[in-house]
Scaffold this motif. Structure first.
Motif, PDB file in Angstrom:
ATOM      1  N   GLU A 351      26.791  39.564  57.822  1.00 50.76           N
ATOM      2  CA  GLU A 351      27.817  40.025  59.136  1.00 50.76           C
ATOM      3  C   GLU A 351      27.991  41.309  59.451  1.00 50.76           C
ATOM      4  O   GLU A 351      27.677  42.060  60.430  1.00 50.76           O
ATOM      5  CB  GLU A 351      28.957  39.343  58.758  1.00 50.76           C
ATOM      6  CG  GLU A 351      29.862  39.732  59.954  1.00 50.76           C
ATOM      7  CD  GLU A 351      31.051  38.042  60.075  1.00 50.76           C
ATOM      8  OE1 GLU A 351      32.306  38.802  58.632  1.00 50.76           O
ATOM      9  OE2 GLU A 351      31.923  38.485  61.507  1.00 50.76           O
ATOM     10  N   GLU A 355      25.986  42.849  62.846  1.00 52.16           N
ATOM     11  CA  GLU A 355      26.587  43.225  64.427  1.00 52.16           C
ATOM     12  C   GLU A 355      26.917  44.546  64.083  1.00 52.16           C
ATOM     13  O   GLU A 355      26.373  45.473  64.970  1.00 52.16           O
ATOM     14  CB  GLU A 355      28.152  42.802  63.876  1.00 52.16           C
ATOM     15  CG  GLU A 355      28.282  41.301  63.653  1.00 52.16           C
ATOM     16  CD  GLU A 355      29.863  41.292  63.948  1.00 52.16           C
ATOM     17  OE1 GLU A 355      31.579  41.578  63.309  1.00 52.16           O
ATOM     18  OE2 GLU A 355      30.577  39.615  64.316  1.00 52.16           O
ATOM     19  N   TYR A 361      27.015  37.773  65.570  1.00 50.34           N
ATOM     20  CA  TYR A 361      26.612  37.263  64.641  1.00 50.34           C
ATOM     21  C   TYR A 361      27.980  35.825  64.322  1.00 50.34           C
ATOM     22  O   TYR A 361      28.946  35.725  64.558  1.00 50.34           O
ATOM     23  CB  TYR A 361      26.453  37.742  63.088  1.00 50.34           C
ATOM     24  CG  TYR A 361      26.816  37.582  61.622  1.00 50.34           C
ATOM     25  CD1 TYR A 361      25.902  37.096  60.913  1.00 50.34           C
ATOM     26  CD2 TYR A 361      27.785  36.522  61.281  1.00 50.34           C
ATOM     27  CE1 TYR A 361      26.089  37.038  59.678  1.00 50.34           C
ATOM     28  CE2 TYR A 361      28.044  36.563  60.457  1.00 50.34           C
ATOM     29  CZ  TYR A 361      27.615  36.112  59.329  1.00 50.34           C
ATOM     30  OH  TYR A 361      27.116  35.772  58.198  1.00 50.34           O
ATOM     31  N   MET A 362      27.311  34.520  64.097  1.00 50.65           N
ATOM     32  CA  MET A 362      28.156  33.596  63.700  1.00 50.65           C
ATOM     33  C   MET A 362      28.137  32.419  62.199  1.00 50.65           C
ATOM     34  O   MET A 362      26.827  32.523  62.429  1.00 50.65           O
ATOM     35  CB  MET A 362      28.562  32.797  64.868  1.00 50.65           C
ATOM     36  CG  MET A 362      29.330  31.179  63.963  1.00 50.65           C
ATOM     37  SD  MET A 362      29.890  30.531  65.252  1.00 50.65           S
ATOM     38  CE  MET A 362      28.532  29.596  65.138  1.00 50.65           C
ATOM     39  N   PHE A 383      29.612  30.027  70.256  1.00 54.46           N
ATOM     40  CA  PHE A 383      28.838  30.707  70.677  1.00 54.46           C
ATOM     41  C   PHE A 383      27.544  31.291  71.289  1.00 54.46           C
ATOM     42  O   PHE A 383      27.285  32.330  71.787  1.00 54.46           O
ATOM     43  CB  PHE A 383      28.179  30.864  68.699  1.00 54.46           C
ATOM     44  CG  PHE A 383      27.570  31.809  68.245  1.00 54.46           C
ATOM     45  CD1 PHE A 383      28.068  33.133  68.522  1.00 54.46           C
ATOM     46  CD2 PHE A 383      26.116  32.024  68.721  1.00 54.46           C
ATOM     47  CE1 PHE A 383      27.419  34.904  67.956  1.00 54.46           C
ATOM     48  CE2 PHE A 383      25.415  33.281  67.262  1.00 54.46           C
ATOM     49  CZ  PHE A 383      26.157  34.192  67.343  1.00 54.46           C
ATOM     50  N   LEU A 387      26.546  34.948  74.362  1.00 57.91           N
ATOM     51  CA  LEU A 387      25.515  36.078  74.636  1.00 57.91           C
ATOM     52  C   LEU A 387      24.990  36.099  76.188  1.00 57.91           C
ATOM     53  O   LEU A 387      25.020  35.599  77.224  1.00 57.91           O
ATOM     54  CB  LEU A 387      24.250  34.993  73.318  1.00 57.91           C
ATOM     55  CG  LEU A 387      24.523  34.566  72.172  1.00 57.91           C
ATOM     56  CD1 LEU A 387      23.717  33.359  71.527  1.00 57.91           C
ATOM     57  CD2 LEU A 387      25.526  35.850  71.005  1.00 57.91           C
TER      58      LEU A 387
ATOM     59  N   ARG B 121      35.641  39.469  78.697  1.00 58.16           N
ATOM     60  CA  ARG B 121      34.464  38.551  77.982  1.00 58.16           C
ATOM     61  C   ARG B 121      34.959  38.274  76.374  1.00 58.16           C
ATOM     62  O   ARG B 121      35.273  38.991  75.985  1.00 58.16           O
ATOM     63  CB  ARG B 121      33.612  38.947  78.013  1.00 58.16           C
ATOM     64  CG  ARG B 121      33.033  38.472  79.707  1.00 58.16           C
ATOM     65  CD  ARG B 121      31.525  39.148  79.445  1.00 58.16           C
ATOM     66  NE  ARG B 121      30.014  38.615  78.195  1.00 58.16           N
ATOM     67  CZ  ARG B 121      29.795  37.005  78.495  1.00 58.16           C
ATOM     68  NH1 ARG B 121      30.037  36.767  80.136  1.00 58.16           N
ATOM     69  NH2 ARG B 121      29.116  36.738  77.526  1.00 58.16           N
ATOM     70  N   PHE B 125      34.778  34.912  67.995  1.00 58.52           N
ATOM     71  CA  PHE B 125      35.179  34.226  67.163  1.00 58.52           C
ATOM     72  C   PHE B 125      35.561  33.849  65.740  1.00 58.52           C
ATOM     73  O   PHE B 125      34.468  33.811  65.542  1.00 58.52           O
ATOM     74  CB  PHE B 125      35.547  32.976  68.343  1.00 58.52           C
ATOM     75  CG  PHE B 125      34.721  32.310  68.405  1.00 58.52           C
ATOM     76  CD1 PHE B 125      33.263  32.511  68.874  1.00 58.52           C
ATOM     77  CD2 PHE B 125      34.521  31.072  67.470  1.00 58.52           C
ATOM     78  CE1 PHE B 125      32.462  31.421  69.217  1.00 58.52           C
ATOM     79  CE2 PHE B 125      33.346  30.122  67.579  1.00 58.52           C
ATOM     80  CZ  PHE B 125      32.503  30.568  68.089  1.00 58.52           C
TER      81      PHE B 125
END
Lengths: 387, 261
Positions: A351, A355, A361-362, A383, A387, B121, B125
């Motif tokens: 991550e 980032e 990133y998720m 997600f 973007l 924005r 999360f």
């Protein structure tokens, strides 16, 4: 030798894609004609040694929820679904590949697999190579080479044969050609829009683990690549130019192609790069096919694979960032299979790396069941919306 | 009299369905709240009936409505012009209510989300895992077990000494509460333990998202002053909320509806 008459196809047989279904029927004929079959589970298995023994290597990684409750009669519930599914197919005798394998080859990768192999060995002869926990120390590389030598001897003994250097070199050349064909296919995803959906790409990679004939598989991939290239050049990509470009990393995704891959693509994204063990993470490494000691060259190639079982594993982050740039990705989704400690823990560093490069990133943690589909869909859709 | 577009947001959550309407200038003109009940299809229908009733008012009848659906029942709204996830909608609504940057904490009935905003924005999360730990549902189950309402739970907790409730799982935590009751632990202390458990879980989620002040609370717990206070203490910075924050998701959806052609 086991007879084929008693073989029952798994209940999920009808749900398999055509290629996998055909493979199930093919394996029967293959064995009846005297074919040698060796099952493997992990991308660390030195497949050239199996090829050079005149055997076909077939991937046995479980990707279906169907046999997990059976597996839980023996294994704990809070274990990775891949391990449970793999064992479950052997335990419930629902997999012709497992059934027909002369030998299963595993490695001491994660704790779950390592201990599961002891139980698997009770059902089917299982040969476990001791994989080192790192590759930065000389004795780790030497130890791994000795393990590969050990596998070669085990196969020689099993089949009463000699595995020659010529056969190993020929196998390395063919496997390298296969890797180049796979990389050429990936390369088509670099264009905007990419040439294929990620689900097609992921399914193709997954289906490849069920091929007995490496040469035929290489040729079919080379044809597919030409076909997709021509279609893309004629403006025939099935993907919209505005689709958000996703790199998927983390655990093996063969069991969640529909759950994660298709969800990404249903919600405005497209998987342009599969950075997992059946994808580019692994296929980017070639064997030095002209090396004087070919077996050592084979062993060295496999030890380069950036799996989270290795420590340290910094090369993985560098490789992922390089791919993220090459495929112009808009976001990275890390897929962690429930209870996969190594990828889950390592995700904190991934991550930061992703980032830190300015790429969203998720992480999603999931298994093979449908229980979390709603939440997964919300996460993935949200997600992609960011973007 | 105003004319032009009317933006309607329908947020079908696991517990409550929220409707928000904004006028062409983006001003919140009306909100509706109703229980979701068993069926999100039915909730969507009741939300539509509530909107139709409003249209009888001359003020609203001149406006041309667009609808964005959100929340876990978002796909059950056949009259929606667009479907957007609750993450994006909550972020958008919170940015309108509180400002373009900060960390939004939404404690919902089934999910708890931490949403980080930059320039109005969502840029990052996290959501709680599959289980109900740290969600409104956890509080509901525990209040029920203690035989008190949601509001009474907070009042009890304020008077209590913290009791450790260590189980994350709602089902196990319920057993733990039952055994505390059995041991004669005062209700106040158990209530305090329940709130601390939720606050601790939510704060951990904020940490995993890298959340930073200012903090904003949206969703069903925004009128629970005690939770807001304890959360602020745990996070080391005040948590801001307001009565409209319950409608943040619907408001964000309504604002997005306004942008539809």
């Amino acid at each position: 030798m086991p007879t084929t008459a008693a073989i029952e196809l798994p209940r999920t047989f009808e749900e398999f894609n055509e290629q996998r279904r055909q493979s199930f029927l093919k394996v029967k004929d293959f064995k009846q004609a005297g074919g040698r079959l060796v099952g493997y589970l992990c991308s660390y298995t030195p497949l050239e040694v199996i090829d050079a023994a005149g055997a076909s290597g077939v991937g046995l990684c479980g990707t279906s929820d169907e046999v997990i409750s059976a597996a839980e009669e023996v294994l704990p519930a809070n274990l990775c679904p891949l391990i449970k599914s793999t064992y479950g197919f052997a335990y419930s005798q629902k997999c012709p590949f497992t059934h027909f394998s002369d030998l299963i080859v595993g490695e001491t990768t994660c704790d779950g697999k390592k201990k599961m192999y002891e139980l698997l060995n009770e059902l089917k002869p299982t040969y476990v190579l001791h994989l080192p926990q790192g590759r930065s120390r000389e004795h780790e590389r030497e130890g791994w080479y000795q393990e590969v030598v050990g596998l070669k001897r085990a196969l020689e003994q099993l089949y009463g044969i000699q595995i020659t250097d010529d056969a190993l070199r020929e196998a390395a050349r063919l496997r390298n050609r296969l890797r180049r064909a796979i990389l050429a296919l990936y390369d088509l995803q670099r264009s905007v829009p990419p040439a294929m959906s990620g689900v097609e790409l992921m399914s193709t990679m997954f289906a490849g683990t069920f091929n007995f004939d490496v040469r035929a598989y290489v040729e079919s991939l080379e044809r597919l690549c030409e076909q997709r290239r021509a279609e893309a050049q004629a403006g025939g990509s099935p993907i919209s130019a505005g689709a958000k470009r996703i790199l998927i990393t983390g655990c093996p995704v063969g069991g969640v192609i529909n759950k994660v891959g298709a969800t990404i693509e249903r919600n405005g994204g497209v998987v342009v790069c599969e950075d997992d063990c059946s994808g580019e993470r692994t296929n980017r490494f070639m064997v030095d096919e002209d090396a004087p000691d070919i077996l050592r060259a084979i062993a060295e190639r496999y030890l380069k694979i950036n799996c989270s079982v290795m420590t340290p594993n910094d090369d993985r982050f560098a490789a992922t960032l390089e791919m993220a740039g090459k495929y112009q990705v808009d976001g990275v989704i890390e897929c962690v299979l429930t209870a996969c400690h190594t990828f889950n823990v390592e995700s904190a560093r991934m991550e930061r790396a992703v980032e830190g490069a300015g790429i969203p990133y998720m992480k999603v943690e999931t298994d093979y069941s449908a229980g979390d589909m709603g939440q997964l869909e919300t996460r993935i859709a949200a997600f992609i919306e960011t973007l | 009299m105003p004319s032009g577009r009317l933006g309607i947001g329908v947020d079908i959550g696991s517990t409550a369905t929220k409707v928000a309407m904004v006028d062409a200038a983006g001003e919140l003109v009306r909100t509706e709240l109703m229980p979701t009940g068993f069926s999100s299809v039915d909730a969507a229908e009741r939300a539509r009936a509530a909107m139709e009733a409003c249209k009888g008012e001359r003020y609203l009848s001149t406006l041309d409505p667009r609808v964005v659906a959100t929340g876990y029942g978002r796909v059950a709204v056949p009259y929606a012009d667009k479907v957007v996830t609750e993450i994006t909608c909550h972020g958008r609504g919170a940015a309108r209510l509180f400002g373009p940057g900060g960390t939004v904490i939404d404690v919902g009935g089934q999910d708890t989300k931490v949403i980080r905003l930059r320039g109005g924005r969502v840029f990052k999360f996290v959501m709680n895992d599959k289980c109900a730990a740290g969600t409104g549902r956890f509080l509901e189950v525990m209040a029920d077990r203690l035989g008190v309402s949601h509001d009474e739970l907070a009042a009890l907790a304020r008077a209590g000494e913290p009791t450790q409730i260590s189980s994350m799982c709602t089902v196990f935590a319920e057993s733990e509460v039952i055994s505390l009751v059995g041991r004669g632990e005062p209700r106040e202390n158990i209530a305090r333990g329940v709130i601390e458990s939720v606050v601790g879980r939510v704060a951990a989620l904020v940490g995993s998202a890298g959340g930073m002040a200012p903090y904003y609370l949206t969703g069903g717990l925004c009128d629970n002053e005690y939770v807001v206070e304890r959360l602020g203490e745990k996070l080391g910075a005040p948590v801001t909320t307001c009565p409209e924050a319950r409608y943040a998701g619907a408001l964000g959806a309504a604002l997005m509806a306004l942008e539809l052609g």
